[in-house]
Scaffold this active site. Structure first.
Site, PDB file in Angstrom:
ATOM      1  N   TYR A   1     -27.151  12.412  20.594  1.00  0.00           N
ATOM      2  CA  TYR A   1     -26.436  11.170  20.891  1.00  0.00           C
ATOM      3  C   TYR A   1     -25.151  11.483  21.667  1.00  0.00           C
ATOM      4  O   TYR A   1     -24.865  10.857  22.689  1.00  0.00           O
ATOM      5  CB  TYR A   1     -26.115  10.426  19.592  1.00  0.00           C
TER       6      TYR A   1
ATOM      7  N   HIS B   1     -24.255  10.524  25.687  1.00  0.00           N
ATOM      8  CA  HIS B   1     -23.080   9.721  26.033  1.00  0.00           C
ATOM      9  C   HIS B   1     -22.055  10.514  26.845  1.00  0.00           C
ATOM     10  O   HIS B   1     -21.300   9.926  27.617  1.00  0.00           O
ATOM     11  CB  HIS B   1     -22.453   9.113  24.778  1.00  0.00           C
TER      12      HIS B   1
ATOM     13  N   TYR C   1     -13.734   0.959  25.392  1.00  0.00           N
ATOM     14  CA  TYR C   1     -14.975   1.006  24.617  1.00  0.00           C
ATOM     15  C   TYR C   1     -15.077   2.374  23.944  1.00  0.00           C
ATOM     16  O   TYR C   1     -15.091   3.399  24.612  1.00  0.00           O
ATOM     17  CB  TYR C   1     -16.146   0.766  25.561  1.00  0.00           C
TER      18      TYR C   1
ATOM     19  N   TRP D   1     -31.295   2.080  29.825  1.00  0.00           N
ATOM     20  CA  TRP D   1     -30.492   2.829  28.852  1.00  0.00           C
ATOM     21  C   TRP D   1     -31.057   2.651  27.449  1.00  0.00           C
ATOM     22  O   TRP D   1     -31.162   3.605  26.684  1.00  0.00           O
ATOM     23  CB  TRP D   1     -29.024   2.396  28.923  1.00  0.00           C
ATOM     24  N   TRP D   2     -31.422   1.420  27.115  1.00  0.00           N
ATOM     25  CA  TRP D   2     -32.029   1.178  25.806  1.00  0.00           C
ATOM     26  C   TRP D   2     -33.283   2.025  25.627  1.00  0.00           C
ATOM     27  O   TRP D   2     -33.478   2.642  24.580  1.00  0.00           O
ATOM     28  CB  TRP D   2     -32.395  -0.290  25.647  1.00  0.00           C
TER      29      TRP D   2
END
Length: 104
Positions: free
Chosen positions: A18, A22, A41, A76-77
């Site tokens: 993860y 990112h 964010y 992206w999902w």
């Protein structure tokens, strides 16, 4: 400017992946978020529960969770679906969190 927080769920054993994904977030995704008023964010990881806590500031009506109709967000999902709990359309299971305290 609106402040939003929500939680998502990381599958166990995928913490490093993860972070890796990112760290190399797609420039076109970052540009889309910025263009649509998303700023400041951040995503935090609770190691005990594998819950991801996200915070963002937004201008206008929507935030990052409202961009699911765009091709780049859908890609992206799909890219993240193997390491997160997702809905049938591969969007991350995301639960809005109400703000109960704020201090400037």
């Amino acid at each position: 400017m609106k402040r939003e927080a929500f939680k998502m769920y990381l599958k166990p054993g995928y913490e490093a992946e993860y972070e890796k994904r990112h760290a190399a977030i797609w420039p076109e995704l970052k540009a889309l978020l910025s263009k649509n008023g998303v700023s400041d964010y951040s995503i935090y990881w609770d190691k005990e529960t594998n819950i991801l806590f996200a915070f963002q500031k937004t201008e206008g009506e929507g935030g990052s969770q409202d961009l699911g109709n765009t091709e780049i967000v859908q890609k992206w999902w799909d890219y993240m679906a193997d390491i997160m709990e997702v809905n049938p359309d591969n969007s991350p299971v995301s639960i809005p969190l109400p703000e109960v305290f704020h201090m400037d």
